[in-house]
Design an enzyme around this catalytic site. Structure first.
Site, PDB file in Angstrom:
ATOM      1  N   ARG A  23       0.837  -1.213   0.000  1.00 18.55           N
ATOM      2  CA  ARG A  23       0.000   0.000   0.000  1.00 18.55           C
ATOM      3  C   ARG A  23       0.863   1.250   0.000  1.00 18.55           C
ATOM      4  NH1 ARG A  23      -3.437  -0.026   4.915  1.00 18.55           N
ATOM      5  NH2 ARG A  23      -1.633  -1.125   5.724  1.00 18.55           N
ATOM      6  N   ASN A  41      -6.297  -2.621   2.535  1.00 19.05           N
ATOM      7  CA  ASN A  41      -6.271  -4.062   2.761  1.00 19.05           C
ATOM      8  C   ASN A  41      -7.695  -4.565   2.919  1.00 19.05           C
ATOM      9  OD1 ASN A  41      -3.481  -4.307   2.732  1.00 19.05           O
ATOM     10  ND2 ASN A  41      -3.279  -4.209   4.955  1.00 19.05           N
TER      11      ASN A  41
END
Length: 94
Positions: A23, A41
């Site tokens: 990320r 997520n």
């Protein structure tokens, strides 16, 4: 600034992409391209990437997500395209 309408890329990234800096890496690439959105997520192990900006820049991000230089391991990316539906400021990790 271009008169080209903004698009929204929603990409579902499958593989070993949680707990490996994916990320953060995605956020860095998106900001370099001038995109807004987020990387999140999901409970099933995927990462959802939502990016808004020009079609060209979103396609570049998609190519980076599908490329081999990401943290972890990307097995596949499923992409969905739509018009930019909302105003998003910045690019965030969720």
């Amino acid at each position: 600034m271009s008169a080209e309408p903004e698009v929204r890329l929603t990409a579902w990234v499958h593989g070993r992409v949680q707990g490996v800096g994916f990320r953060w890496w995605t956020r860095s690439r998106a900001l370099e391209l001038g995109l807004t959105g987020f990387a999140a997520n999901k409970p099933d192990g995927r990462v959802q990437v939502v990016a808004q900006g020009s079609r060209e820049d979103c396609e570049r991000l998609l190519g980076l997500l599908e490329g081999g230089d990401t943290p972890g391991r990307v097995d596949k990316v499923i992409a969905d395209w739509s018009d930019a539906r909302e105003q998003i400021t910045g690019f965030h990790e969720r």
